[in-house]
Design a protein around this motif. Structure first.
Motif, PDB file in Angstrom:
ATOM      1  N   VAL B  31      36.606  23.186  54.917  1.00  0.00           N
ATOM      2  CA  VAL B  31      35.227  22.693  54.807  1.00  0.00           C
ATOM      3  C   VAL B  31      34.789  22.672  53.347  1.00  0.00           C
ATOM      4  O   VAL B  31      34.256  21.676  52.847  1.00  0.00           O
ATOM      5  N   SER B  32      35.062  23.782  52.651  1.00  0.00           N
ATOM      6  CA  SER B  32      34.655  23.865  51.249  1.00  0.00           C
ATOM      7  C   SER B  32      35.350  22.800  50.411  1.00  0.00           C
ATOM      8  O   SER B  32      34.735  22.156  49.565  1.00  0.00           O
ATOM      9  N   ALA B  33      36.661  22.639  50.662  1.00  0.00           N
ATOM     10  CA  ALA B  33      37.430  21.680  49.877  1.00  0.00           C
ATOM     11  C   ALA B  33      36.887  20.274  50.083  1.00  0.00           C
ATOM     12  O   ALA B  33      36.708  19.516  49.117  1.00  0.00           O
ATOM     13  N   VAL B  34      36.590  19.935  51.348  1.00  0.00           N
ATOM     14  CA  VAL B  34      36.076  18.599  51.627  1.00  0.00           C
ATOM     15  C   VAL B  34      34.690  18.436  51.019  1.00  0.00           C
ATOM     16  O   VAL B  34      34.371  17.395  50.435  1.00  0.00           O
ATOM     17  N   GLY B  35      33.858  19.503  51.107  1.00  0.00           N
ATOM     18  CA  GLY B  35      32.524  19.443  50.511  1.00  0.00           C
ATOM     19  C   GLY B  35      32.608  19.179  49.017  1.00  0.00           C
ATOM     20  O   GLY B  35      31.924  18.313  48.468  1.00  0.00           O
ATOM     21  N   TRP B  36      33.520  19.914  48.362  1.00  0.00           N
ATOM     22  CA  TRP B  36      33.690  19.746  46.926  1.00  0.00           C
ATOM     23  C   TRP B  36      34.198  18.332  46.603  1.00  0.00           C
ATOM     24  O   TRP B  36      33.745  17.676  45.679  1.00  0.00           O
ATOM     25  N   TYR B  37      35.127  17.867  47.462  1.00  0.00           N
ATOM     26  CA  TYR B  37      35.755  16.560  47.254  1.00  0.00           C
ATOM     27  C   TYR B  37      34.717  15.451  47.359  1.00  0.00           C
ATOM     28  O   TYR B  37      34.637  14.565  46.501  1.00  0.00           O
ATOM     29  N   VAL B  38      33.888  15.522  48.419  1.00  0.00           N
ATOM     30  CA  VAL B  38      32.865  14.499  48.592  1.00  0.00           C
ATOM     31  C   VAL B  38      31.835  14.598  47.477  1.00  0.00           C
ATOM     32  O   VAL B  38      31.391  13.586  46.915  1.00  0.00           O
ATOM     33  N   PRO B  43      36.591   9.112  47.590  1.00  0.00           N
ATOM     34  CA  PRO B  43      36.383   8.193  48.705  1.00  0.00           C
ATOM     35  C   PRO B  43      36.534   8.921  50.043  1.00  0.00           C
ATOM     36  O   PRO B  43      37.521   9.632  50.236  1.00  0.00           O
ATOM     37  N   PRO B  44      35.545   8.788  50.950  1.00  0.00           N
ATOM     38  CA  PRO B  44      35.576   9.527  52.214  1.00  0.00           C
ATOM     39  C   PRO B  44      36.836   9.256  53.030  1.00  0.00           C
ATOM     40  O   PRO B  44      37.303  10.125  53.750  1.00  0.00           O
ATOM     41  N   ALA B  45      37.390   8.069  52.899  1.00  0.00           N
ATOM     42  CA  ALA B  45      38.536   7.707  53.726  1.00  0.00           C
ATOM     43  C   ALA B  45      39.747   8.586  53.442  1.00  0.00           C
ATOM     44  O   ALA B  45      40.653   8.686  54.261  1.00  0.00           O
ATOM     45  N   LEU B  46      39.761   9.228  52.268  1.00  0.00           N
ATOM     46  CA  LEU B  46      40.933  10.036  51.914  1.00  0.00           C
ATOM     47  C   LEU B  46      40.658  11.531  52.062  1.00  0.00           C
ATOM     48  O   LEU B  46      41.415  12.353  51.562  1.00  0.00           O
ATOM     49  N   PHE B  47      39.587  11.892  52.776  1.00  0.00           N
ATOM     50  CA  PHE B  47      39.210  13.310  52.797  1.00  0.00           C
ATOM     51  C   PHE B  47      40.282  14.189  53.426  1.00  0.00           C
ATOM     52  O   PHE B  47      40.344  15.386  53.182  1.00  0.00           O
TER      53      PHE B  47
END
Lengths: 236, 274
Positions: B31-38, B43-47
């Motif tokens: 969750v944290s990694a995706v939050g940081w990534y976004v 790009p959301p498609a590569l989450f």
């Protein structure tokens, strides 16, 4: 090659070995003879590093190995075939033999080492794809020894290689062990039945209640009154 | 998850309750990694990429736990092993609460970034299909690793007869550390991959353990085929129970576990040496 000097071994609080000393020279076949429970297996397991001596020393190829871990001792060049064979039942015969070529890479090609193991016991080749549970007692003994040889060791420790075998298969196992000595490897055999001591044995030790009571040439053992009292007189 | 449990149990004969915590840890880190990534404008498609990477990376915790704690109980009674791994579960749960707080965390609707498909008359997010495909791929990869590679054969030999493997030059401590880390990484990766479809909660570790043990008991301890079969049984039954009579969901699983234990104590796929 191997030198055990004044080794005391305790399992829990009871003393199993008392000042055990023995020598195995290069290319020698040495038999350690004694009754069940006399300390043969404990001696071999101490050499392999499963047990540590409370006193005394074990040297292999001039280096002290007591206190080292079993896999290190194996990689120094000691092959081990236990009494219960220790076959990996989940693996095929071929996979059992190959394991040692992955854990101890050597100058010699793995294929050559495996081929040599099969040459010593040609019967195994037919079972290469079989798994442990599908094998007879004799085949398991052969596989156990062949697998130890595939480690490409300088010396092999064989615990009761003839135990529980039918008389028909004993000559094949004995011939295989002779072939291994022909390859220049030293061998230490633990044996409880004096009649199984191979003709090509160069030195014989008798162990009784954890103490070595005789060490010398096999012919001299027969003449020693203390030895014949313990392991039975000559019957051949 | 169950795959990790099976591999670790098969080799080390340790009941590892902590795998549930690794799953939860993977979820939170995911969750944290995706939050940081976004947040960083990816790009959301590569989450799924940072998600999977984070899941795998946090598997390194396994090395610390194995070297620091578990290796002291290998030769002890199974009770000690259970206590030790349970202690790890409790510690990790608190560590997660300290780090991420008590409120559930989720990646919101991000999993819909891959769209939805019509399947057998129902609507399913594509992401769920990706997770299923990934689980299959992981199961196949583990099967291949164990059956076909030298490392896998050494693992199986060590599981079968540790002393003999050592006498053939296998460094048992290293194999244990590697296997435990692999099992941990499977758990954390599983947690990370699943999290976009649900929410991360600090209790999820314990919840999952119960389910994973049901899977393992139904399938048979120490068998990969069993883990897969058990997971299928549990998954399908839960789905049926939820659609027919939701209150029965968990009860049904326990009933099956009891039935399997009574009829085939080694599990449906358990071998003789399980």
């Amino acid at each position: 090659m191997l030198s055990v000097a004044g080794v005391d071994v305790f399992i829990q609080s009871s003393q199993i070995l008392r000042g055990v000393s023995l020598e195995v020279g290069a290319r020698e076949v040495v038999c350690l003879v004694g009754r069940n429970g006399s300390g043969k297996t404990t001696t071999l397991r101490t050499v392999m590093g499963y047990l540590s001596p409370r006193a005394g020393a074990v040297e292999f190829r001039g280096r002290p190995i007591h206190g080292r871990r079993t896999h290190e001792i194996a990689r120094l060049g000691l092959g081990w075939a236990p009494e219960d064979c220790g076959i990996f039942s989940d693996l095929t015969v071929a996979e059992n033999i190959e394991i040692a070529t992955w854990t101890r890479p050597r100058g010699r090609a793995a294929a050559e080492r495996v081929a040599q193991a099969y040459e010593v016991f040609p019967a195994l080749r037919r079972y290469a794809a079989r798994r442990g549970p599908e094998m007879s007692g004799g085949e398991r003994k052969m596989l156990s020894i062949a697998r130890a040889l595939a480690l490409d060791p300088e010396m092999l420790l064989l615990d009761e290689p003839f135990e529980g075998l039918s008389p028909a298969i004993i000559p094949a196992v004995s011939a295989g062990i002779a072939a291994i000595t022909g390859l220049g490897r030293a061998i230490l055999i633990a044996e409880s039945n004096i009649h199984h001591v191979p003709d090509y044995t160069t030195r014989l030790y008798v162990i009784e209640r954890g103490e070595i009571i005789f060490g010398g040439r096999p012919d001299d053992a027969w003449r020693d009154p203390g030895v014949s009292r313990i392991i039975g007189g000559r019957s051949r | 998850m169950a795959a990790g449990l099976q591999v670790v149990f098969g080799v080390q004969k340790i009941f590892n309750l902590a795998c549930g915590s690794f799953y939860a840890l993977g979820a939170y880190v995911g969750v944290s990694a995706v939050g940081w990534y976004v947040g960083a404008g990816g790009p959301p498609a590569l989450f799924i990429v940072p998600l999977a990477l984070a899941g795998l990376a946090v598997g390194a915790v396994g090395i610390v736990v194995e070297r620091g704690l578990l290796r002291f109980v290998y030769d002890r009674d199974e009770t000690f092993q259970l206590l030790m791994t349970f202690a790890i579960v409790l510690m990790m749960e608190d560590a997660i609460r300290l780090t991420w707080g008590t409120a559930p965390r989720s990646t919101a609707g991000l999993y819909l970034a891959y769209g939805q498909v019509q399947l057998l008359g129902a609507t399913a997010p594509v992401y769920n299909l990706i997770v299923i495909a990934a689980s299959l791929a992981i199961a196949l990869a583990i099967g291949w690793l164990l059956a076909r590679t030298a490392f896998g054969r050494i693992i199986r030999a060590t599981a079968d007869n540790r002393e003999m493997a050592e006498a053939l030059g296998v460094d048992m401590r290293r194999v244990y550390a590697e296997v435990f880390t692999l099992g941990t990484a499977l758990g954390t990766l599983g947690g990370a991959l699943v999290i976009p479809t649900t929410a991360a909660m600090s209790e999820m570790g314990i919840e999952l353990i119960v389910e994973a043990f049901a899977v393992v008991v139904i399938g048979g301890l120490g068998s990969m085929r069993g883990a897969f079969g058990g997971a299928l049984v549990v998954g399908v039954l839960r789905a049926i129970a939820i659609s027919v009579y939701p209150e029965l969901e968990m009860l049904l699983i326990y009933l099956i576990v009891i039935a399997v234990l009574a009829a085939r104590p080694r599990g449906l796929f358990g071998g003789a040496a399980a």
